[in-house]
Design a protein around this motif. Structure first.
Motif, PDB file in Angstrom:
ATOM      1  N   ALA A  64      29.167  43.610  30.084  1.00 57.27           N
ATOM      2  CA  ALA A  64      29.200  43.009  31.410  1.00 57.27           C
ATOM      3  C   ALA A  64      28.864  44.068  32.453  1.00 57.27           C
ATOM      4  CB  ALA A  64      30.581  42.428  31.685  1.00 57.27           C
ATOM      5  N   GLU A  65      28.471  43.606  33.625  1.00 54.33           N
ATOM      6  CA  GLU A  65      28.232  44.546  34.717  1.00 54.33           C
ATOM      7  C   GLU A  65      29.565  45.123  35.181  1.00 54.33           C
ATOM      8  OE1 GLU A  65      27.883  41.762  38.521  1.00 54.33           O
ATOM      9  OE2 GLU A  65      26.487  41.223  36.934  1.00 54.33           O
ATOM     10  N   SER A  66      29.536  45.988  36.144  1.00 54.07           N
ATOM     11  CA  SER A  66      30.738  46.644  36.642  1.00 54.07           C
ATOM     12  C   SER A  66      31.831  45.640  36.998  1.00 54.07           C
ATOM     13  CB  SER A  66      30.399  47.467  37.884  1.00 54.07           C
ATOM     14  OG  SER A  66      31.588  47.956  38.487  1.00 54.07           O
ATOM     15  N   SER A  67      33.057  45.931  36.577  1.00 46.22           N
ATOM     16  CA  SER A  67      34.191  45.046  36.829  1.00 46.22           C
ATOM     17  C   SER A  67      34.614  45.043  38.296  1.00 46.22           C
ATOM     18  CB  SER A  67      35.375  45.466  35.965  1.00 46.22           C
ATOM     19  OG  SER A  67      35.760  46.791  36.288  1.00 46.22           O
ATOM     20  N   TYR A  68      34.242  46.060  39.059  1.00 45.65           N
ATOM     21  CA  TYR A  68      34.697  46.168  40.437  1.00 45.65           C
ATOM     22  C   TYR A  68      34.114  45.078  41.333  1.00 45.65           C
ATOM     23  CZ  TYR A  68      37.073  50.572  39.577  1.00 45.65           C
ATOM     24  OH  TYR A  68      37.932  51.529  39.117  1.00 45.65           O
ATOM     25  N   GLY A  69      33.080  44.378  40.892  1.00 43.50           N
ATOM     26  CA  GLY A  69      32.486  43.309  41.684  1.00 43.50           C
ATOM     27  C   GLY A  69      32.779  41.919  41.150  1.00 43.50           C
ATOM     28  N   ARG A  70      33.704  41.805  40.193  1.00 42.31           N
ATOM     29  CA  ARG A  70      34.012  40.508  39.578  1.00 42.31           C
ATOM     30  C   ARG A  70      35.462  40.124  39.841  1.00 42.31           C
ATOM     31  NH1 ARG A  70      32.961  40.861  33.424  1.00 42.31           N
ATOM     32  NH2 ARG A  70      34.526  42.400  33.830  1.00 42.31           N
ATOM     33  N   GLY A  73      38.252  41.177  37.222  1.00 43.95           N
ATOM     34  CA  GLY A  73      37.706  42.292  36.455  1.00 43.95           C
ATOM     35  C   GLY A  73      38.770  43.365  36.254  1.00 43.95           C
ATOM     36  N   LEU A  74      38.816  43.949  35.075  1.00 47.41           N
ATOM     37  CA  LEU A  74      39.720  45.063  34.804  1.00 47.41           C
ATOM     38  C   LEU A  74      39.011  46.333  35.259  1.00 47.41           C
ATOM     39  CD1 LEU A  74      42.275  46.304  33.489  1.00 47.41           C
ATOM     40  CD2 LEU A  74      40.891  46.550  31.430  1.00 47.41           C
ATOM     41  N   ASN A  75      39.522  46.985  36.289  1.00 48.17           N
ATOM     42  CA  ASN A  75      38.848  48.155  36.835  1.00 48.17           C
ATOM     43  C   ASN A  75      39.207  49.430  36.088  1.00 48.17           C
ATOM     44  OD1 ASN A  75      37.546  46.609  38.806  1.00 48.17           O
ATOM     45  ND2 ASN A  75      39.402  46.601  40.015  1.00 48.17           N
ATOM     46  N   GLU A 119      37.462  52.409  31.695  1.00 51.27           N
ATOM     47  CA  GLU A 119      37.901  53.522  32.518  1.00 51.27           C
ATOM     48  C   GLU A 119      39.421  53.647  32.422  1.00 51.27           C
ATOM     49  OE1 GLU A 119      36.772  55.287  36.815  1.00 51.27           O
ATOM     50  OE2 GLU A 119      37.470  53.221  36.849  1.00 51.27           O
ATOM     51  N   ILE A 120      39.887  54.868  32.203  1.00 49.49           N
ATOM     52  CA  ILE A 120      41.317  55.141  32.086  1.00 49.49           C
ATOM     53  C   ILE A 120      41.667  56.239  33.082  1.00 49.49           C
ATOM     54  CG2 ILE A 120      43.169  55.928  30.560  1.00 49.49           C
ATOM     55  CD1 ILE A 120      41.570  54.727  28.221  1.00 49.49           C
TER      56      ILE A 120
END
Length: 125
Positions: A64-70, A73-75, A119-120
């Protein structure tokens, strides 16, 4: 009693590989593993009071594309540790690259991405 987060469920392509990485970095144990929703497979990895459920569906996953725009979304996943420098050395030892180091209230931290792009954030208070 104050509320507490018990678990987080994340979809990953290989639950066992992600669980092994988390065990190596944070000293967690596999709490349970087995068949899961819709013919998938899950591995629960963590400590006595909380864990991360790692789920892989039966069907192959698509990136999937970056979670920050969904929405939903799990960032990133945040983990508190006792020795930030030791964990950073283990992250590097597994071939991952720590980044975005910070030292602000309430503690020191850095981030890294695993092989699947999860990302952790690792924090020491």
């Amino acid at each position: 009693m104050q509320s507490q987060l018990e678990h987080l469920n994340i979809t990953v392509p290989e639950p066992e590989a992600t669980a092994d990485m988390l065990r190596t970095l944070f000293g967690w144990q596999i709490r349970w593993q087995g068949p899961a929703k819709d013919g998938g497979h899950s591995v629960h990895v963590g400590g006595d009071d909380s864990y991360v459920a790692l789920y892989a569906p039966k069907a192959p996953l698509q990136r999937a594309e970056s979670s920050y725009g969904r929405v939903n979304g799990l960032n990133h996943l945040g983990v508190v540790v006792a020795d930030l420098d030791a964990v950073e050395a283990r992250v590097k030892g597994l071939g991952m690259v720590p980044h975005s180091h910070g030292d602000y209230a309430p503690g020191r931290r850095f981030y890294f991405h695993d092989a699947n792009g999860l990302e952790i954030e690792v924090v020491q208070y």
